[in-house]
Every structure is written in C-alpha cells, then in structure tokens.
Motif scaffolding. Structure first.
Motif, PDB file in Angstrom:
ATOM      1  N   PHE A 182      -6.014  45.751  31.136  1.00 30.76           N
ATOM      2  CA  PHE A 182      -5.616  44.092  30.875  1.00 30.76           C
ATOM      3  C   PHE A 182      -4.490  43.528  31.718  1.00 30.76           C
ATOM      4  O   PHE A 182      -4.518  42.586  32.159  1.00 30.76           O
ATOM      5  CB  PHE A 182      -4.924  44.275  29.131  1.00 30.76           C
ATOM      6  CG  PHE A 182      -4.183  42.779  28.891  1.00 30.76           C
ATOM      7  CD1 PHE A 182      -5.061  42.040  28.574  1.00 30.76           C
ATOM      8  CD2 PHE A 182      -2.871  42.814  28.884  1.00 30.76           C
ATOM      9  CE1 PHE A 182      -4.384  40.677  28.182  1.00 30.76           C
ATOM     10  CE2 PHE A 182      -2.416  41.518  28.427  1.00 30.76           C
ATOM     11  CZ  PHE A 182      -3.077  40.479  28.163  1.00 30.76           C
ATOM     12  N   ARG A 183      -3.858  44.595  32.363  1.00 29.54           N
ATOM     13  CA  ARG A 183      -2.574  43.993  33.368  1.00 29.54           C
ATOM     14  C   ARG A 183      -3.543  43.528  34.704  1.00 29.54           C
ATOM     15  O   ARG A 183      -3.269  42.651  35.140  1.00 29.54           O
ATOM     16  CB  ARG A 183      -1.927  45.159  33.740  1.00 29.54           C
ATOM     17  CG  ARG A 183      -0.972  44.894  34.753  1.00 29.54           C
ATOM     18  CD  ARG A 183       0.308  45.995  34.959  1.00 29.54           C
ATOM     19  NE  ARG A 183       0.910  46.156  33.685  1.00 29.54           N
ATOM     20  CZ  ARG A 183       1.717  47.165  33.463  1.00 29.54           C
ATOM     21  NH1 ARG A 183       1.946  48.107  34.589  1.00 29.54           N
ATOM     22  NH2 ARG A 183       2.345  47.621  32.407  1.00 29.54           N
ATOM     23  N   ASP A 184      -4.855  43.986  34.761  1.00 22.04           N
ATOM     24  CA  ASP A 184      -5.436  43.570  36.043  1.00 22.04           C
ATOM     25  C   ASP A 184      -6.138  42.493  35.804  1.00 22.04           C
ATOM     26  O   ASP A 184      -5.971  41.325  36.699  1.00 22.04           O
ATOM     27  CB  ASP A 184      -6.627  44.718  36.462  1.00 22.04           C
ATOM     28  CG  ASP A 184      -6.116  46.115  36.919  1.00 22.04           C
ATOM     29  OD1 ASP A 184      -4.972  46.079  37.608  1.00 22.04           O
ATOM     30  OD2 ASP A 184      -6.769  46.854  36.693  1.00 22.04           O
ATOM     31  N   ASP A 185      -6.811  42.257  34.558  1.00 26.74           N
ATOM     32  CA  ASP A 185      -7.214  40.682  34.301  1.00 26.74           C
ATOM     33  C   ASP A 185      -6.180  39.765  34.092  1.00 26.74           C
ATOM     34  O   ASP A 185      -6.452  38.620  34.735  1.00 26.74           O
ATOM     35  CB  ASP A 185      -7.770  41.011  32.757  1.00 26.74           C
ATOM     36  CG  ASP A 185      -9.053  41.991  32.797  1.00 26.74           C
ATOM     37  OD1 ASP A 185      -9.672  41.952  33.919  1.00 26.74           O
ATOM     38  OD2 ASP A 185      -9.162  42.296  31.859  1.00 26.74           O
ATOM     39  N   LEU A 186      -5.002  40.246  33.724  1.00 26.40           N
ATOM     40  CA  LEU A 186      -3.901  39.220  33.736  1.00 26.40           C
ATOM     41  C   LEU A 186      -3.588  38.804  35.134  1.00 26.40           C
ATOM     42  O   LEU A 186      -3.233  37.523  35.646  1.00 26.40           O
ATOM     43  CB  LEU A 186      -2.803  39.768  32.931  1.00 26.40           C
ATOM     44  CG  LEU A 186      -1.667  38.476  32.853  1.00 26.40           C
ATOM     45  CD1 LEU A 186      -2.144  37.592  32.037  1.00 26.40           C
ATOM     46  CD2 LEU A 186      -0.318  39.349  32.120  1.00 26.40           C
ATOM     47  N   ALA A 187      -3.327  39.815  36.086  1.00 25.30           N
ATOM     48  CA  ALA A 187      -3.179  39.616  37.626  1.00 25.30           C
ATOM     49  C   ALA A 187      -4.379  38.620  37.925  1.00 25.30           C
ATOM     50  O   ALA A 187      -3.885  37.634  38.924  1.00 25.30           O
ATOM     51  CB  ALA A 187      -2.959  40.809  38.143  1.00 25.30           C
ATOM     52  N   ASP A 188      -5.424  38.626  37.609  1.00 26.39           N
ATOM     53  CA  ASP A 188      -6.824  37.970  38.144  1.00 26.39           C
ATOM     54  C   ASP A 188      -6.482  36.501  37.742  1.00 26.39           C
ATOM     55  O   ASP A 188      -6.812  35.751  38.687  1.00 26.39           O
ATOM     56  CB  ASP A 188      -7.952  38.486  37.836  1.00 26.39           C
ATOM     57  CG  ASP A 188      -8.081  39.836  38.396  1.00 26.39           C
ATOM     58  OD1 ASP A 188      -7.671  40.144  39.544  1.00 26.39           O
ATOM     59  OD2 ASP A 188      -9.161  40.413  38.098  1.00 26.39           O
ATOM     60  N   CYS A 189      -5.917  36.201  36.409  1.00 34.51           N
ATOM     61  CA  CYS A 189      -5.876  34.905  36.269  1.00 34.51           C
ATOM     62  C   CYS A 189      -4.771  34.157  36.903  1.00 34.51           C
ATOM     63  O   CYS A 189      -4.712  32.783  37.335  1.00 34.51           O
ATOM     64  CB  CYS A 189      -5.163  34.889  34.878  1.00 34.51           C
ATOM     65  SG  CYS A 189      -6.451  35.664  33.449  1.00 34.51           S
ATOM     66  N   PHE A 190      -3.861  34.928  37.684  1.00 31.29           N
ATOM     67  CA  PHE A 190      -2.948  34.117  38.678  1.00 31.29           C
ATOM     68  C   PHE A 190      -3.177  34.598  40.218  1.00 31.29           C
ATOM     69  O   PHE A 190      -2.429  34.262  40.861  1.00 31.29           O
ATOM     70  CB  PHE A 190      -1.410  34.604  38.440  1.00 31.29           C
ATOM     71  CG  PHE A 190      -1.020  34.294  36.750  1.00 31.29           C
ATOM     72  CD1 PHE A 190      -0.509  32.958  36.785  1.00 31.29           C
ATOM     73  CD2 PHE A 190      -1.183  35.197  35.808  1.00 31.29           C
ATOM     74  CE1 PHE A 190      -0.146  32.588  35.423  1.00 31.29           C
ATOM     75  CE2 PHE A 190      -0.825  34.638  34.691  1.00 31.29           C
ATOM     76  CZ  PHE A 190      -0.314  33.461  34.399  1.00 31.29           C
TER      77      PHE A 190
END
Length: 448
Positions: free
Chosen positions: A117-125
């Motif tokens: 989830f942290r990787d996906d959240l980082a991809d959002c930014f």
C-alpha cells in the motif's frame, strides 16, 4: 482472485495489503448500500417520473393537515440519473478490481515484487501524480457540468412547464413533442416562427459583433502603435478605462443615454435631426427609437457593443503587433511593398495566426452574450410581433436571452432545454469548422 469478484478487497488481504483492502472493501460496502438503498427508489421511477401527486390530508391523530408521501418528478430525474452514473462507475470499478487482482496474482506467481500500500501511495505522488491532480477537477466537472447537462437534455423530452411545476404537480416524458413544436413552421407554430427569427438574428449578431470588435481592435492598436502617433500611453490608458469600468455599468448608462427621452434624443431634437428623419419617413415618432424599434435597435446594439469590445481586442492586438518580426516588415518595405500590402500579406496573417483561437472563442461568447442584449433591452423594448410575443420572445433576443425569459419569466423549462441543446449544437458546429480552418496546413512554419 476469484473471491475478489464477491468481496473486492480479498486479493489485497491475501497479499497482506490490509489498508488497501480495507479501503476497497469500504468503497464496495458504501456502493452496495447507496445504490439499492438511496438511488434505486428514484431509478425505479424514471420511466414515469412519479405517479403520486402532492396533496394535504387531515391526520386525526395529530389533528393537522399533513402532506402525503408524494413523488417529486425533478428529484426522481436528478437522483435517477446520478444513480445510473454511480451504477456504471461501480461496474467499471468492479471490473477493474478483478483485472488488478489477476495482475497481482500473475506478478506474485512469477516471483516479482508485489507493491505494498505504501508503494501504491508513493506512485500516486510520483508516476501517477497526473491522475492524482486531475481526480478532483474531473469529479467537479462531472458533478457540476456533466450531470446538470444530462438533466437539462432529459428535461427537453418532458412537459416540465408552468402547468407541471414541482412539487405541487408532476411532469412526465413526452418524447420529441417539444422539438416538433420548435421546428413547426406552420401558421400556428409560434415557437417555430420565433426560432427562425431569433436564430437568424443570433448568427448575424455573432458575426458582426465579433468582426467589428476584432478588426476595430486591430486598427486601433495599429494607430496607437504607429511611430507618428503622439502620447501613446495616454491613448492606451483612455481606452483601458473603458475595460476597467464594469460592463453592466456602461451598458445601463448607455441604455439611459439612448432612451426615448434620453440625452441623445434630446440633442437630436435640438439640432433638428429628429424632424429631418421624420420628414423623410425614417421614423414615425417624435423621437428616434434607438432601442425600442427593431430596425434601429439591432444596429445600435452592435455599435454599442463595439464600445465595450474594441478596447479589449485592442490590448490583445497591441501585444501581438509588438512581436511581429521587424526584419520581415523592413524586407517588405525594401521590396517596394506599401503599407496596405504589408498589412494584408504580413501583419494580418500573423495576427490571425496568433489570435485565431481567441477569435473563435469571441464568436462563441457572442452567441451567448447575455449581458449586452439583456441589459440594453430589458424593460425598454416591447415586441410588436404577435407571433413572437406568443412564444415569449422579442425581435432583439438571442437564443440565450430567449432561454432566460422562458425559464425566469414563464417557467417553460421544457422549451428552454430544447433551445439550450440547440445553442450547444450551433456553438459546437461553428467551433469545429473554425478550428478546422485555423489548423489547416503548416501555418506555424510560415512565420518561423
């Protein structure tokens, strides 16, 4: 992966993406609650737009008159459409969830790293930052543009008018009847007669209002920019004042100036112009009907709009003139080109190339130019055409002002919606044709 077709967050939970799985499952739960519980009661009545009329009945228990559980046709239409859009969105998200679950399964089976989830959240930014930035604007466009537009289009196929106002009354679907009434060109077709008149004047107004301000602004900018012009800053400042004054103030003042008993008519009467016009049969009254006779009002509206629009176009053209390569003009002068030839072959094509999109925008804006027409003619002009009056239109109305009168003065929302659709069609056709001509060929290379 198969279980995610029923519980959308299952795949995420299996891969220990607990936060992401919780959020996806929460969204699914909200949709499963909202669609059948909130929107389905409205969606189920879209076919009839309601059957129970509002009425008060006496309740012996409370000893009061109370409203029954009535249907609101407009709420049914609005929330029914929103419910359909949300249902379509839910189906798309469900299919996307299954595809993502499969992609994660394939990635894990191949031994590759599965994003947390942290990787996906980082991809959002990072990688998907453009989607993050566009999400809120797109949501706003859907809520405040697309949904109202769909509702307006649907109203064009109903009988929503003064006799069917909600919540006291219901309205229902009538198919193409409103369009047939607008295009009815028979002797009894008041709306058809008015539509032809108003559409013709709208197109004439759009062409003249756009071209007069456009070329007037260019000529004024060229005069100010001429090396022989003295006090250039003074002239620019004087015309910029016309832009600084709010448009509605200028229009209301000008309307009073050109009133039947206004200062302009007083001056014309004192110098004998009114009597002379009456003697040659140009007018039949003791005043010049600048804004009360269609033959005078239409040219006057175009002239007054020039006062409002030319200074703005002057500023645009002035900035473009300063960027024309001087070596091109000097080369043309050496080759023997006069001022007119340089303007026709160099200056005007360059200005048109740069300001072409602005010209198209001005044309569409003038088709929808509510302020100039309404503020100059409201409470001043009275229609003398009985057929126009029957359709609640005036000879000086544009489609947009006619639409406004139908909604605000007559509560004829069905015909206003039909006219709104036609305004969009006219603007879309003109825009597409104009842009097609502007981008044709490699015009950019001509000036490089």
């Amino acid at each position: 992966m198969k279980l995610s077709a029923l519980i959308c967050g299952s795949s995420c939970f299996a891969r220990k993406q607990y936060v992401k799985g919780f959020l996806i499952t929460l969204v699914q739960a909200v949709l499963l609650w909202a669609i059948p519980g909130v929107f389905w009661p409205y969606m189920s009545k879209l076919g009839t737009l309601g059957t129970i009329k509002a009425q008060k009945t006496f309740n012996p228990e409370t000893m009061k008159n109370e409203w029954n559980d009535y249907d609101n046709s407009f709420m049914i239409l609005l929330f029914g459409i929103i419910g359909i859009l949300i249902t379509i969105t839910a189906v798309v998200l469900w299919l996307r969830n299954i595809r993502n679950a499969r992609d994660v399964e394939v990635t894990a089976a191949s031994g590759k790293h599965v994003n947390s989830f942290r990787d996906d959240l980082a991809d959002c930014f990072n990688v998907k930052f453009h989607r993050t930035l566009l999400s809120l604007p797109v949501l706003g466009v859907v809520m405040f543009t697309i949904v109202p537009l769909i509702v307006m289009i649907c109203i064009a196929f109903t009988n929503y008018d003064r006799n069917h106002l909600v919540p006291a009354n219901l309205f229902t679907w009538v198919g193409w009847n409103n369009f047939n009434a607008l295009f009815d060109m028979s002797a009894n077709g008041a709306f058809g007669y008015a539509f032809v008149k108003v559409l013709t004047w709208t197109l004439i107004w759009a062409v003249f209002a756009t071209l007069t301000c456009y070329f007037g602004g260019i000529l004024l900018a060229m005069f100010i920019n001429n090396k022989n012009t003295k006090c250039k800053k003074l002239w620019r400042t004087l015309f910029m004042i016309a832009i600084a004054v709010p448009q509605f103030v200028s229009l209301l003042l000008v309307r009073n100036f050109f009133n039947d008993q206004g200062i302009v008519n007083t001056i014309c009467a004192n110098i004998g112009l009114t009597d002379w016009l009456k003697s040659i049969g140009a007018i039949q009254t003791n005043y010049i009907p600048f804004l009360t006779d269609a033959r005078w009002a239409k040219p006057m509206i175009i002239l007054i709009n020039m006062w409002v629009g030319i200074p703005y176009q002057m500023l645009i053209a002035y900035g473009v003139l300063l960027n024309i390569p001087t070596d091109i003009l000097e080369s043309a002068k050496i080759d023997g080109a006069n001022a007119w030839q340089s303007f026709k072959s160099i200056t005007m094509p360059y200005i048109l190339f740069v300001t072409g999109p602005s010209l198209v925008n001005s044309m569409v804006a003038n088709i929808n130019n509510f302020n100039v027409i309404y503020l100059l003619t409201q409470d001043v002009y009275t229609s003398t055409d009985q057929m126009m009056a029957s359709a609640n239109a005036k000879e000086v109305d544009l489609l947009v002002t006619w639409l406004y009168r139908l909604t605000q003065e007559q509560s004829n929302y069905k015909m206003a919606s039909v006219i709104g659709i036609l305004v969009f069609v006219v603007c879309a056709i003109l825009t597409l044709l104009a842009f097609n001509q502007l981008i044709k060929g490699d015009k950019e290379a001509t000036f490089q």
